[in-house]
Design an enzyme around this catalytic site. Structure first.
Site, PDB file in Angstrom:
ATOM      1  N   GLY A 177       0.792  -6.357  -4.774  1.00  0.00           N
ATOM      2  CA  GLY A 177       0.914  -5.290  -5.750  1.00  0.00           C
ATOM      3  C   GLY A 177       0.849  -3.935  -5.077  1.00  0.00           C
ATOM      4  CG  PHE A 178      -1.668  -1.374  -1.749  1.00  0.00           C
ATOM      5  CD1 PHE A 178      -2.425  -0.395  -2.378  1.00  0.00           C
ATOM      6  CD2 PHE A 178      -1.239  -1.137  -0.446  1.00  0.00           C
ATOM      7  CE1 PHE A 178      -2.737   0.789  -1.725  1.00  0.00           C
ATOM      8  CE2 PHE A 178      -1.543   0.042   0.205  1.00  0.00           C
ATOM      9  CZ  PHE A 178      -2.296   1.005  -0.435  1.00  0.00           C
ATOM     10  N   GLY A 179       1.778  -3.188  -1.995  1.00  0.00           N
ATOM     11  CA  GLY A 179       2.951  -2.915  -1.186  1.00  0.00           C
ATOM     12  C   GLY A 179       3.167  -4.032  -0.182  1.00  0.00           C
ATOM     13  CE  LYS A 180       9.214  -5.132   0.962  1.00  0.00           C
ATOM     14  NZ  LYS A 180      10.564  -4.944   1.503  1.00  0.00           N
ATOM     15  CB  VAL A 181       1.179  -6.991   4.634  1.00  0.00           C
ATOM     16  CG1 VAL A 181       0.228  -6.974   5.824  1.00  0.00           C
ATOM     17  CG2 VAL A 181       0.417  -6.735   3.345  1.00  0.00           C
ATOM     18  CG  ASP A 233      -9.471  -9.134  -5.960  1.00  0.00           C
ATOM     19  OD1 ASP A 233      -9.533 -10.200  -6.621  1.00  0.00           O
ATOM     20  OD2 ASP A 233      -8.403  -8.607  -5.610  1.00  0.00           O
ATOM     21  CB  ILE A 283       3.103 -10.982   7.703  1.00  0.00           C
ATOM     22  CG1 ILE A 283       2.261  -9.707   7.725  1.00  0.00           C
ATOM     23  CG2 ILE A 283       3.701 -11.264   9.061  1.00  0.00           C
ATOM     24  CD1 ILE A 283       1.049  -9.785   8.650  1.00  0.00           C
ATOM     25  N   GLY A 284       3.959 -10.244   4.294  1.00  0.00           N
ATOM     26  CA  GLY A 284       3.407 -10.447   2.961  1.00  0.00           C
ATOM     27  C   GLY A 284       3.757  -9.300   2.040  1.00  0.00           C
ATOM     28  CB  VAL A 285       5.351  -8.758  -0.912  1.00  0.00           C
ATOM     29  CG1 VAL A 285       5.656  -7.581  -1.814  1.00  0.00           C
ATOM     30  CG2 VAL A 285       6.433  -8.915   0.123  1.00  0.00           C
TER      31      VAL A 285
END
Ligand code: NAG
Ligand code: NAG
Ligand code: NAG
Ligand code: NAG
Ligand code: NAG
Length: 832
Positions: free
Chosen positions: A496-500, A610, A492-494
């Site tokens: 900088g940290f990684g994929k969700v 942030d 459901i998302g990408v």
């Protein structure tokens, strides 16, 4: 044809659901073995002879009566020499089940020698039960059927009896509400929502007996004095009228005002060095896990932040430095409940609960407690009782099975006939329930101070500092299961940290799984920060961490799933329906609360670093929760590191002063939040390079219109005409002040919060008192002093920065850092 059929079925099922939309509250009060109704403290218990169809095995019972004038439920009983069942038709959900026993002798039946079991499905409420004196047993069960069948099974050679039964619906939110319970002394993997409980103790500290007619959920609250050790160490306080129920926290259903309005406090006289605990001792059942709900309400302080105390359970520190005023949104005497699970089965039959002064803030040594509930939790076999009884097994006499068979046989026919409709009904109910409850029923493990598990081999890497949060650790296999082995369709998302990924745990809890890129050193730091932050802070407006996984070098974070995604997604670019002004205000207020809590809620303030609309998430009820703590820091502090690595955050939201001085304070979050406010108002990206130059930066552009007093010109189209001018003015003023050039000139998050609430009031204000007027004296009088200053402040004095200067300084400072670093940070933090 097929389609037509399908449509018909869908239509039918819709109709069916609509007619069942109304949920009746179950309220069975049954007077067993009596031909007449009787009342107990103003509540009428109906005769089980008059209440037809309750008793499904009619022949085996004996009506027992002690006196002829049977107006007392305890003077009659029903005796069973064989297995017998009471069947209640109910609506699904949590219910109280109260069993009243008062043994007396009728003919040859000496009830004080009776021995029997009581069960529902696999949940054993009582087994090998023998009762000598009048007793009420209270259970809280989440019933997942449309019938509650209570089975009474006599032990071999004995008989069973019962005087009265209550089956009463309980709001599902009573147990399993957020914030999640805390865990002391061990690890707990279960979910509270499916758990069965037995109430062992329910106390009104410092108060008198509260009877069922004085409690909206018909509970009984006993005085605490018989459990108190060292009575001279404690004294009682009663200030019932001063109790505040703040929306979103404890309600009158959590516990009545008469419980929150009285307490026990330390009896320290005038001694400012007093240092002792007030302790209660309870008899409990060994071998079981326990759920404890504490009720607190600071009725002893004359102002906020006066009372700090520690709470101990079984000599383990459960929570240190409790400051109740912070827990309830800075309200004095706000009702608050704090839940704990003791996951390690008790080894002794005593439980100690203590309160004592905090060592950190020792100005006024004191500690209070207003109420306490101690509930036993069912074990893995479903038992709430340690006896040997197994439901469906050979517990009673041999003829039981035949009788049971008979009953079942008689009901199978109609059951089959109803199966189709029933299936649809169940399906609809399930769907509805999901919608209503979502993951708010989710229980999240929480270790206080990591008292429980020691360092569980942390692979000697940099993760050592989070081993104290071992209660959060989730096995990789579980994560794989939950996400169907990181199925791309669940992505459901990408960021900088990684994929969700969207996932679902075994118990049906929906989760968001963020899987970090193992190669990123930066990622590791963020991973650690996130776990540290989120395991320290729990607040309804901060997204909850359910767990993490660091097996096989993985960096996986598991959060509660936020149904409605990001605030950003609801503002622009995604085609989602736009939010109303009231919704937007409520979202901003929620997010401000979360940030305010971060900034003030602990001995050391935390700076999020942030804050942006993509980091404010919305649950199924559009309640806002602040997310993504990977960059947050305790502060204020001076970053000593090189500028290019020190300046973090998201472009467009960054505090220009932070650029200039690299001095991090809470006011940087306030700045970013101000940008969010304009974003919410104008519904456009904070940086949009496709626009003409003067419009690219939202903060700059909005400030320009605000200074001209024409902000209404750039308000989101879909809001035009729906915002009251006063509300808009207050909101815009607040946003403007957040964007002040210098941190010292910006309001605190607390001030922002109050002003947004004021803006909501101005929007909601109805005509009865005439038009609400900004700066009118009655309005000001209701607000705390810092707001008065703020709302009356002269704009030109309070906001020295002009749009021009702001623009200049940010460009200057931007050129001082490596642009690519800033840009990579921007990309990194987008969409996480
Ligand atoms: C007993 O109570 C029930 C429910 O409260 C009521 O409907 C019924 O009329 C009562 N019966 C008598 C005889 O009072
Ligand atoms: C039952 O009541 C009797 C008499 O009141 C008392 O002596 C006894 O301790 C009670 N037993 C229990 C188990 O409470
Ligand atoms: C409890 O209920 C009774 C009867 O309804 C009432 O008279 C009494 O004032 C109540 N007590 C409290 C403390 O609310
Ligand atoms: C209060 O009780 C806890 C737990 O037993 C203990 O660690 C602490 O020292 C006690 N405090 C005082 C002042 O006795
Ligand atoms: C209690 O019973 C429920 C329902 O049967 C079950 O899901 C849960 O795991 C049990 N609790 C424990 C701690 O085993």
């Amino acid at each position: 044809m097929g389609v037509q059929k399908l449509v018909t079925v869908v239509l039918l099922s819709t109709l069916f659901c609509i007619c069942h939309g109304f949920t009746p509250q179950d309220n069975y009060l049954i007077n067993c073995g009596s031909p007449t109704n009787s009342s107990l403290t103003d509540r009428v218990f109906m005769s089980d002879k008059l209440a037809s169809n309750l008793l499904t095995s009619h022949n085996q019972e004996i009506l027992a009566s002690q006196s002829t004038s049977s107006s007392d439920i305890y003077q009659t009983a029903r005796v069973f020499t064989e297995v017998a069942t009471y069947k209640f038709s109910i609506t699904r959900g949590r219910h109280w089940i109260r069993l009243h026993f008062n043994p007396f002798t009728y003919q040859t039946y000496q009830m004080n020698s009776a021995k029997f079991a009581v069960s529902w499905q696999n949940i054993v409420l009582l087994s090998d039960f023998n009762v000598k004196n009048r007793t009420v047993k209270e259970y809280s069960l989440n019933l997942n059927t449309n019938d509650l069948v209570l089975t009474f099974t006599p032990s071999s050679g004995s008989f069973a009896f019962i005087n009265a039964i209550e089956v009463i619906s309980v709001p599902d939110s009573l147990i399993s509400s957020s914030p999640a319970p805390r865990v002391v002394g061990g690890t707990f993997q279960g979910t509270l929502s499916s758990q069965a409980f037995e109430t062992l103790h329910r106390l009104n500290m410092g108060g008198s007996l509260v009877t069922p007619n004085n409690d909206s959920l018909t509970r009984t609250w006993k005085p605490d004095s018989e459990f108190l050790i060292g009575k001279n160490l404690a004294k009682t306080v009663s200030k019932i009228p001063s109790v505040n129920f703040v929306p979103g926290y404890a309600t009158e259903e959590t516990a009545p005002k008469s419980v929150y309005g009285t307490c026990v406090e330390m009896n320290s006289g005038e001694d400012v060095t007093a240092n002792f605990n007030v302790t209660w001792e309870f008899v409990v059942d060994p071998g079981f896990q326990y759920f404890l709900r504490f009720h607190f309400c600071d009725i002893v302080s004359s102002s906020l932040n006066q009372l700090y105390f520690n709470l101990y359970i079984d000599s383990m520190l459960a929570t240190a430095d409790i400051d109740l005023s912070i827990f309830v949104d800075n309200t004095l005497a706000g009702a608050y409940n704090m839940d704990f699970v003791l996951p390690t089965p008790k080894s002794s039959d005593k439980m100690l609960v203590s309160i004592g002064p905090s060592s950190v803030h020792a100005d006024y040594p004191n500690a209070i407690m207003n109420g306490l509930e101690i509930m036993k939790m069912n074990n893995s076999k479903g038992q709430l009782s340690a006896g040997a009884f197994v439901p469906g097994g050979s517990g009673g006499s041999s003829s039981n099975h035949k009788n049971l068979g008979l009953i079942v046989g008689a009901t199978v026919g109609p059951l089959l006939a109803l199966l189709l409709l029933g299936g649809c009904f169940v399906f609809c109910k399930k769907q509805r329930k999901r919608g209503q409850d979502g993951y708010s029923k989710t229980w999240m493990p929480f270790s206080i101070n990591g008292t429980s598990v020691g360092s569980r081999g942390s692979r000697g890497t940099t993760l050592t500092s989070i081993t104290t949060n071992a209660n959060y650790r989730i096995p990789f296999a579980t994560v794989k299961d939950a996400t169907n082995n990181f199925d791309e369709s669940r992505n459901i998302g990408v960021g900088g940290f990684g994929k969700v990924y969207k996932g679902e745990l075994n118990d049906g809890t929906r989760v968001a799984v963020k899987r970090g890129n193992p190669k990123s050193q930066q990622g590791l730091a963020e991973f650690r920060t996130e776990i540290e932050m989120l395991s320290q802070f729990r607040h309804r407006h901060l997204v909850s961490l359910i767990g993490y996984c660091d097996e096989n070098n993985e960096m996986i974070l598991i959060y509660e799933y936020m149904e409605n995604g990001t605030v950003k997604g609801h503002l622009y670019g995604s085609g989602l329906p736009s939010l109303t002004w009231k919704q937007r205000l409520e979202i901003c207020i929620g997010a401000a609360r979360g940030l305010h809590y971060l900034h003030t809620g602990d001995s050391k303030p935390v700076i999020h670093r942030d804050v942006k609309s993509a980091n404010i998430l919305l649950d199924e009820n559009f309640m806002a929760k602040v997310a993504d703590f990977g960059l947050s820091k305790t502060g204020p502090e001076l970053d000593q590191t090189h500028v290019s690595t020190a300046v973090k955050g998201s472009f467009g939201y960054l505090d220009p002063e932070y650029f200039r001085r690299q001095q991090l304070t809470e006011k940087s979050d306030v700045y970013s939040f101000g940008v969010v406010l304009f974003e919410v108002l104008c519904a456009r990206p904070v940086i949009d390079p496709t626009l003409p130059r003067e419009m690219v930066n939202l903060a700059e552009w909005a400030m320009k219109w605000q200074k001209k007093g024409q902000l209404d010109q750039i308000v989101d189209q879909s809001l035009r005409g729906n915002i009251r001018p006063d509300s808009l003015r207050k909101f815009a003023e607040t946003a403007e002040k957040c964007l002040a050039d210098y941190g010292v000139d910006r309001p605190s998050m607390g001030d922002v919060l109050w002003n947004l609430e004021y803006a909501l009031q101005l929007q909601e204000a109805v005509v009865d008192g005439g038009e609400p007027e900004d700066n009118s004296t009655n309005m000001i009088g209701e607000l705390p002093p810092q707001i008065n200053n703020f709302s009356q402040g002269d704009t030109s004095v309070n906001v020295p920065g002009t749009a021009g200067r702001f623009e200049e300084s940010s460009i200057d400072d931007l050129s001082g850092v490596s642009m690519s670093k800033v840009f990579s940070q921007l990309v990194k933090s987008e969409g996480r």
